[in-house]
Design a protein around this motif. Structure first.
Motif, short mmCIF file in Angstrom:
data_model
loop_
_atom_site.label_atom_id
_atom_site.label_comp_id
_atom_site.label_asym_id
_atom_site.label_seq_id
_atom_site.Cartn_x
_atom_site.Cartn_y
_atom_site.Cartn_z
N THR A 235 98.15 -50.13 -1.15
CA THR A 235 96.89 -49.60 -1.68
C THR A 235 95.98 -49.27 -0.52
O THR A 235 95.72 -50.13 0.33
N TYR A 236 95.47 -48.05 -0.45
CA TYR A 236 94.81 -47.57 0.76
C TYR A 236 93.60 -48.42 1.16
O TYR A 236 93.33 -48.60 2.36
N THR A 237 92.89 -48.99 0.19
CA THR A 237 91.71 -49.80 0.53
C THR A 237 92.08 -51.10 1.23
O THR A 237 91.23 -51.72 1.87
N HIS A 238 93.34 -51.52 1.11
CA HIS A 238 93.77 -52.80 1.68
C HIS A 238 94.82 -52.62 2.78
O HIS A 238 95.33 -53.61 3.30
N THR A 239 95.14 -51.39 3.13
CA THR A 239 96.22 -51.13 4.08
C THR A 239 95.72 -51.22 5.52
O THR A 239 94.69 -50.66 5.87
N ALA A 240 96.47 -51.93 6.35
CA ALA A 240 96.11 -52.12 7.75
C ALA A 240 96.12 -50.79 8.50
O ALA A 240 96.93 -49.91 8.21
N PRO A 241 95.24 -50.63 9.49
CA PRO A 241 95.13 -49.34 10.21
C PRO A 241 96.42 -48.92 10.90
O PRO A 241 96.70 -47.73 11.00
N GLU A 242 97.22 -49.89 11.40
CA GLU A 242 98.46 -49.50 12.07
C GLU A 242 99.42 -48.84 11.10
O GLU A 242 100.20 -47.96 11.48
N LEU A 243 99.38 -49.24 9.82
CA LEU A 243 100.23 -48.59 8.82
C LEU A 243 99.69 -47.22 8.48
O LEU A 243 100.46 -46.28 8.25
N LEU A 244 98.37 -47.09 8.41
CA LEU A 244 97.78 -45.78 8.14
C LEU A 244 98.11 -44.78 9.25
O LEU A 244 98.24 -43.58 9.01
N LYS A 245 98.25 -45.30 10.47
CA LYS A 245 98.60 -44.43 11.61
C LYS A 245 100.10 -44.22 11.74
O LYS A 245 100.54 -43.47 12.61
N GLY A 246 100.87 -44.89 10.90
CA GLY A 246 102.32 -44.74 10.95
C GLY A 246 102.98 -45.45 12.10
O GLY A 246 104.08 -45.08 12.52
N GLU A 247 102.32 -46.50 12.64
CA GLU A 247 102.85 -47.17 13.82
C GLU A 247 103.92 -48.21 13.49
O GLU A 247 104.76 -48.52 14.31
N GLY A 248 103.90 -48.76 12.29
CA GLY A 248 104.91 -49.75 11.94
C GLY A 248 104.31 -50.93 11.22
O GLY A 248 103.10 -50.99 10.96
N VAL A 249 105.15 -51.91 10.90
CA VAL A 249 104.74 -53.04 10.08
C VAL A 249 105.07 -54.35 10.78
O VAL A 249 106.07 -54.46 11.48
N SER A 250 104.23 -55.34 10.57
CA SER A 250 104.51 -56.71 10.98
C SER A 250 103.87 -57.63 9.95
O SER A 250 103.15 -57.18 9.05
N ALA A 251 104.10 -58.93 10.08
CA ALA A 251 103.49 -59.89 9.16
C ALA A 251 101.97 -59.82 9.22
O ALA A 251 101.29 -60.12 8.23
N LYS A 252 101.42 -59.40 10.36
CA LYS A 252 99.96 -59.31 10.50
C LYS A 252 99.36 -58.22 9.62
O LYS A 252 98.15 -58.22 9.37
N SER A 253 100.19 -57.30 9.13
CA SER A 253 99.69 -56.27 8.20
C SER A 253 99.19 -56.93 6.92
O SER A 253 98.20 -56.48 6.32
N ASP A 254 99.86 -57.99 6.47
CA ASP A 254 99.43 -58.72 5.27
C ASP A 254 98.11 -59.45 5.50
O ASP A 254 97.33 -59.65 4.57
N ILE A 255 97.87 -59.89 6.74
CA ILE A 255 96.63 -60.63 7.04
C ILE A 255 95.43 -59.71 6.91
O ILE A 255 94.37 -60.12 6.43
N PHE A 256 95.57 -58.45 7.30
CA PHE A 256 94.50 -57.47 7.12
C PHE A 256 94.17 -57.35 5.63
O PHE A 256 93.00 -57.42 5.23
N SER A 257 95.20 -57.19 4.81
CA SER A 257 94.99 -57.06 3.37
C SER A 257 94.36 -58.32 2.78
O SER A 257 93.52 -58.25 1.88
N PHE A 258 94.76 -59.47 3.31
CA PHE A 258 94.18 -60.73 2.86
C PHE A 258 92.67 -60.74 3.14
O PHE A 258 91.88 -61.20 2.31
N GLY A 259 92.26 -60.26 4.32
CA GLY A 259 90.84 -60.23 4.66
C GLY A 259 90.03 -59.42 3.67
O GLY A 259 88.94 -59.85 3.25
N ILE A 260 90.53 -58.26 3.27
CA ILE A 260 89.83 -57.44 2.29
C ILE A 260 89.75 -58.18 0.95
O ILE A 260 88.71 -58.17 0.27
N THR A 261 90.84 -58.84 0.58
CA THR A 261 90.89 -59.58 -0.69
C THR A 261 89.90 -60.74 -0.68
O THR A 261 89.21 -60.98 -1.67
N LEU A 262 89.83 -61.47 0.42
CA LEU A 262 88.88 -62.58 0.53
C LEU A 262 87.45 -62.07 0.41
O LEU A 262 86.62 -62.70 -0.27
N TRP A 263 87.15 -60.96 1.05
CA TRP A 263 85.82 -60.36 0.94
C TRP A 263 85.48 -60.05 -0.51
O TRP A 263 84.36 -60.30 -0.97
#
Length: 343
Positions: A235-263
């Motif tokens: 979901t674009y509102t929760h997607t980490a910037p590295e994924l939006l740039k097409g750079e790749g995925v790591s477990a830290k991508s989920d942490i970005f989404s978690f931050g938006i969810t916590l907010w």
């Protein structure tokens, strides 16, 4: 291509048939109404493991099927299976992108072999459906534990009686963080963490659901490094910037989404306003993040302490973000600091 399932298959101990009954959608015997289920082997430390879920659904034991909700790739139903209340998800073909819908079905099974308090449990899955349950648009079905009819999205925005006290959002965010830590320890990245994908049980326990965008990494090294992502999702509102740039995925991508969810849990507001493309550009190019200044939720002591935590969660550089394990420690310390104690 995925490998066929082994002949030995079994249901979880608490849900099993006493005799071989009903229509059996076996991955080894092709029935007249569908294709066989080819199940990718699950591996742990290089060894193939047994699955605590089944590639067989006994359709004659599925009763009282009632619709609960629907999304882009499928519909969810509440039903009775072998005397227990379950959730049935039917995955359908997407007319615009059939490959994506099939990828979504297989991604749903990435965590099927896992058991954790904060993860929705898969009971069975199959690509074979009898005519009275499926149709030509159906790819397959997944039988899961029935958590309830509530998700965090509904609780945040649709339940005014829910008070957004620190104890409430800390308890729910800890549940999500613990679920993520368990997934990441098994090399699974969810890639679509958001309130709508977190179910809440009658006891108030949060369970991560909907693994249709998830990725199974192949090594522990990949859990910390960025690796290529072959398909877009989330979901674009929760997607980490590295994924939006097409750079790749790591477990830290989920942490970005978690931050938006916590907010969202803290503020009961939408993360961004405005045109989708403008938001995507601003997140990547100008480090746009949800507002914390002049927000009532961040004026209290817990809110002030949480500002730093959020800034680390949604940092532009993935390496700067907490791991899920570090996140759990931070949240538990926050509970202690405001006098709530650990849970």
């Amino acid at each position: 291509m995925p490998s066929p399932a082994p002949p030995t298959r079994f249901l979880p101990n608490d849900i099993f048939p006493s005799v071989d009954i009903g229509t059996c959608s076996s991955p080894l015997i092709k029935p007249s109404f569908g294709s066989t289920l080819q199940v990718p082997s699950q591996r742990l430390q290089g060894k193939v493991t047994s699955r605590p879920w089944s590639s067989v659904i006994y359709w004659k034991e599925l009763h009282c099927v009632q619709p609960v909700g629907s999304g882009g790739f499928g519909s969810v139903y509440k039903a009775k299976y072998l005397g227990r209340t379950v959730a049935l998800k039917k995955v359908k073909k997407c007319a615009k992108n059939e490959l994506a819908s099939r990828q979504s079905f297989w991604a749903e099974l990435n965590a099927a072999h896992l058991r954790h308090r904060n993860i929705v449990r898969v009971i069975a899955a199959t690509t074979c459906m009898p005519s009275d349950f499926g149709d030509e648009s159906s790819i397959g079905a997944i039988l899961m534990e029935y958590v309830g009819s509530r998700n965090l999205q509904q609780m945040i925005y649709g339940c005014a009686e829910e008070t957004l006290e620190p104890g409430w959002w800390l308890s729910h965010s800890l549940d999500i963080a613990r679920g993520l830590h368990f997934l990441h320890s098994h090399l699974i990245v969810h890639l679509d963490i958001k309130p709508a994908n977190v179910l809440v049980s009658g006891e108030g326990v949060c369970k991560i659901a909907d693994f249709g965008c998830s990725v199974q990494l192949e090594s522990k090294r990949q859990a910390s490094d960025v690796v290529p992502l072959s398909r877009a999702g989330g979901t674009y509102t929760h997607t980490a910037p590295e994924l939006l740039k097409g750079e790749g995925v790591s477990a830290k991508s989920d942490i970005f989404s978690f931050g938006i969810t916590l907010w969202q849990l803290m503020t009961r507001e939408q993360p961004y306003a405005g045109d989708r493309q403008h938001v995507l550009y601003a997140v990547v190019a100008h480090h746009l993040r949800p507002k914390v200044e002049h927000q009532a939720a961040f004026q209290s002591e817990p809110g002030t302490l949480c500002k730093t935590l959020l800034s680390r969660c949604w940092a532009a550089q993935a390496s700067t973000r907490f791991s899920a394990q570090e996140l759990i420690v931070q949240l538990e310390n926050l509970r202690t600091n405001i006098g709530l104690g650990k849970i």
